[in-house]
Design an enzyme around this catalytic site. Structure first.
Site, PDB file in Angstrom:
ATOM      1  CD  GLU A 190      -3.740  -6.254   2.449  1.00 41.13           C
ATOM      2  OE1 GLU A 190      -4.592  -5.591   3.093  1.00 41.13           O
ATOM      3  OE2 GLU A 190      -2.521  -6.062   2.534  1.00 41.13           O
TER       4      GLU A 190
ATOM      5  CD  GLU B 284      -3.077  -1.097   2.133  1.00 38.36           C
ATOM      6  OE1 GLU B 284      -2.896  -0.436   3.160  1.00 38.36           O
ATOM      7  OE2 GLU B 284      -4.132  -1.717   1.910  1.00 38.36           O
TER       8      GLU B 284
HETATM    9  C1  BG6 Z   1      -4.409  -3.112   4.761  1.00 36.45           C
HETATM   10  C2  BG6 Z   1      -3.063  -3.532   5.249  1.00 36.45           C
HETATM   11  O1  BG6 Z   1      -4.455  -1.737   4.850  1.00 36.45           O
HETATM   12  O2  BG6 Z   1      -5.538  -3.454   5.469  1.00 36.45           O
HETATM   13  C3  BG6 Z   1      -3.071  -4.642   6.269  1.00 36.45           C
HETATM   14  O3  BG6 Z   1      -2.207  -3.876   4.187  1.00 36.45           O
HETATM   15  C4  BG6 Z   1      -4.257  -4.457   7.206  1.00 36.45           C
HETATM   16  O4  BG6 Z   1      -1.844  -4.666   6.933  1.00 36.45           O
HETATM   17  C5  BG6 Z   1      -5.535  -4.515   6.398  1.00 36.45           C
HETATM   18  O5  BG6 Z   1      -4.286  -5.358   8.263  1.00 36.45           O
HETATM   19  C6  BG6 Z   1      -6.791  -4.402   7.215  1.00 36.45           C
HETATM   20  O6  BG6 Z   1      -6.728  -3.293   8.045  1.00 36.45           O
HETATM   21  P1  BG6 Z   1      -6.966  -3.406   9.619  1.00 36.45           P
HETATM   22  O7  BG6 Z   1      -6.695  -2.069  10.148  1.00 36.45           O
HETATM   23  O8  BG6 Z   1      -8.377  -3.838   9.762  1.00 36.45           O
HETATM   24  O9  BG6 Z   1      -6.000  -4.430  10.094  1.00 36.45           O
END
Ligand code: BG6
Length: 462
Positions: free
Chosen positions: A360, A172
């Site tokens: 993701e 990101e």
């Molecule tokens: C993304 C990141 O922004 O979102 C991860 O690459 C992160 O590291 C994921 O865990 C979800 O966000 P959060 O804050 O719910 O863990």
């Protein structure tokens, strides 16, 4: 008939600092992530006097990885995205020689994955850098960090050339604008000038890593990684459309440099308008131009809206945006928009004409054990199913999609808030926000659902 391509990769994604624990084991150095015990939304402890936090042990993947990987294999994963903690390899960031114990740890992980024919996809830097480099050089604000990152990248490409064929540079990368300590090791109060300068160095480092990967890893492919922050205009009022264009340019800028190899005109204009001057050494622009990524990867959780009216802006998770009145929100306020995934896939493919990878996607939600001790996470299944259906629509639209790795296939520590209770997994981990629990793993209902999706190559989504 399933429409996912024949060699489509199915799996899940994790990051070192959110799962491994063992934050100081086997000569590991402190990373910027180790200095954010309350997550990146609460960055008030970015200092040398560290306070302990839940990530210090996380889910103890460092020791429990054989059991965890066996569970991923049971779901049928063909791909597992993970990151290497830079500080396990170069504890302070500037050592002449790497730390063998750290290298050996990832050898064990890759060997374990190979047992089950699971392809690793490795992020070189997932929201962390050696804190030693912050102390010594002020993070990415120094050009010297480029060469140190190159040394690290070269070390891991060489060591794992036969074991890892899929790589990503910076997780990101566009988030540095909103979380500078996490992205580029700068204080949260850093000026835009300082942040964009650090970003320039990081983009050059990313391009150098692309070149190195091509030189060192036979058949290797390397992608960039964007937070897919798809933003719609709140209304069809042209000023709102322009506002959305500006918001989208903020994240597309990174993809433009990494895929097209040059600074886009809208960014040069922004720098001019804001009086931002980027120091570029001779050769920087050539480096960027010579190293286009092989594919574009991105995270996708939610979409947002933009309005020309500043009063509309709300505080979002990390990025402030305007709510979409047509969408529901998750328990953490993230707007759920499966169709937005189809939109962003088409949008990115049209822009870059390169294969895409969803690295993701997932729903952070609270899970409860029922009287029988089971976790019936129908809400998670509904979220993932709706998104996968839209990914399939995009494939039908002609988008070249390499694969899908859902976020946090096993519960892990949240990045933004360092909570355990914000769970994404198909596998439950018995640990709460206070660090209590046995760390025992348990299959949720979604575990069997995803297993079925993978087994049928997506046909069970119908
Ligand atoms: C993304 C990141 O922004 O979102 C991860 O690459 C992160 O590291 C994921 O865990 C979800 O966000 P959060 O804050 O719910 O863990």
């Amino acid at each position: 008939m399933t429409t996912f391509p024949e060699h489509f990769l199915w799996g899940g994604a994790i990051a070192a600092n959110q799962v491994e624990g063992a934050f100081d084991a086997d000569h590991k150095g402190l990373s910027t992530a180790d200095l954010l015990p309350h997550g990146i939304l609460n960055p008030h402890q970015e200092k040398a006097e560290r306070t302990p936090g839940i990530k210090d042990l996380a889910i103890d993947f460092y020791h429990r990885y054989p059991e965890d990987i066996a569970l991923m294999a049971e779901m049928g994963f063909s791909c597992f995205r993970l990151s290497i903690a830079w500080t396990r390899i170069f504890p302070q960031g500037d050592e002449a020689e790497p730390n063998e114990a750290g290298l050996a740890f990832y050898d064990r992980i890759f060997d374990e994955l190979a047992k089950y024919n699971i392809q690793p996809m490795v992020t070189l830097s997932h929201y962390e850098m050696p804190y030693g480099l912050v102390e010594k050089f002020g993070g990415w604000q120094s050009r010297e960090v480029i060469a140190l990152f190159e040394r690290y990248a070269k070390t891991v490409f060489t060591r794992y050339a036969d074991k890892v064929k899929l790589w990503l540079t910076f997780n990101e990368i566009n988030m540095s604008l909103h979380a500078p300590f996490t992205g580029v090791g700068l204080p949260e109060s850093a000026s835009e000038q300082a942040i964009y300068q650090a970003i320039h160095y990081q983009l050059v480092a990313s391009a150098k890593a692309v070149q190195l990967c091509h030189e060192i890893v036979p058949d290797g492919k390397i992608g960039n990684m964007l937070l897919g922050a798809m933003t719609y205009p709140l209304t069809c009022q042209p000023d709102d459309v322009i506002a959305a264009m500006h918001e989208n340019n903020q994240w597309l800028f990174f993809g433009d440099v990494q895929a097209r190899g040059r600074y886009p005109g809208y960014m040069l204009r922004y720098f001019r308008d804001q009086g931002i001057r980027i120091d570029m050494a001779p050769g920087d622009l050539e480096t960027l131009a010579a190293a286009s990524v092989d594919f574009i990867s991105f995270s996708y959780y939610a979409s947002a809206c933009a309005s020309a009216d500043p009063k509309q802006k709300e505080v979002g998770n990390i990025v402030a945006s305007v709510s979409n009145p047509y969408l529901e929100k998750s328990e953490w306020g993230w707007q759920i928009d499966p169709k937005g995934l189809r939109v962003i896939l088409n949008f990115l493919y049209d822009r870059y004409q390169k294969p895409l990878f969803i690295v993701e996607n997932g729903l952070g939600a609270k899970d409860e054990l029922n009287a029988a001790g089971e976790i019936i996470d129908d809400y998670r299944i509904a979220y993932l199913k709706a998104h996968l259906i839209q990914a399939r629509e995009a494939v039908l639209d002609g988008v070249e999609l390499m694969g899908y790795t859902s976020w946090g296939p096993i519960d892990l520590v949240s990045n933004s808030t360092a909570e355990m209770s914000k769970r994404y997994g198909f596998i439950y981990v018995d640990r709460d926000d206070h660090g209590e629990g046995t760390l025992t793993r348990k299959r949720k209902k979604s575990f069997y659902w995803y297993q079925d999706v993978i087994r049928t190559h997506g046909a069970s989504l119908d």
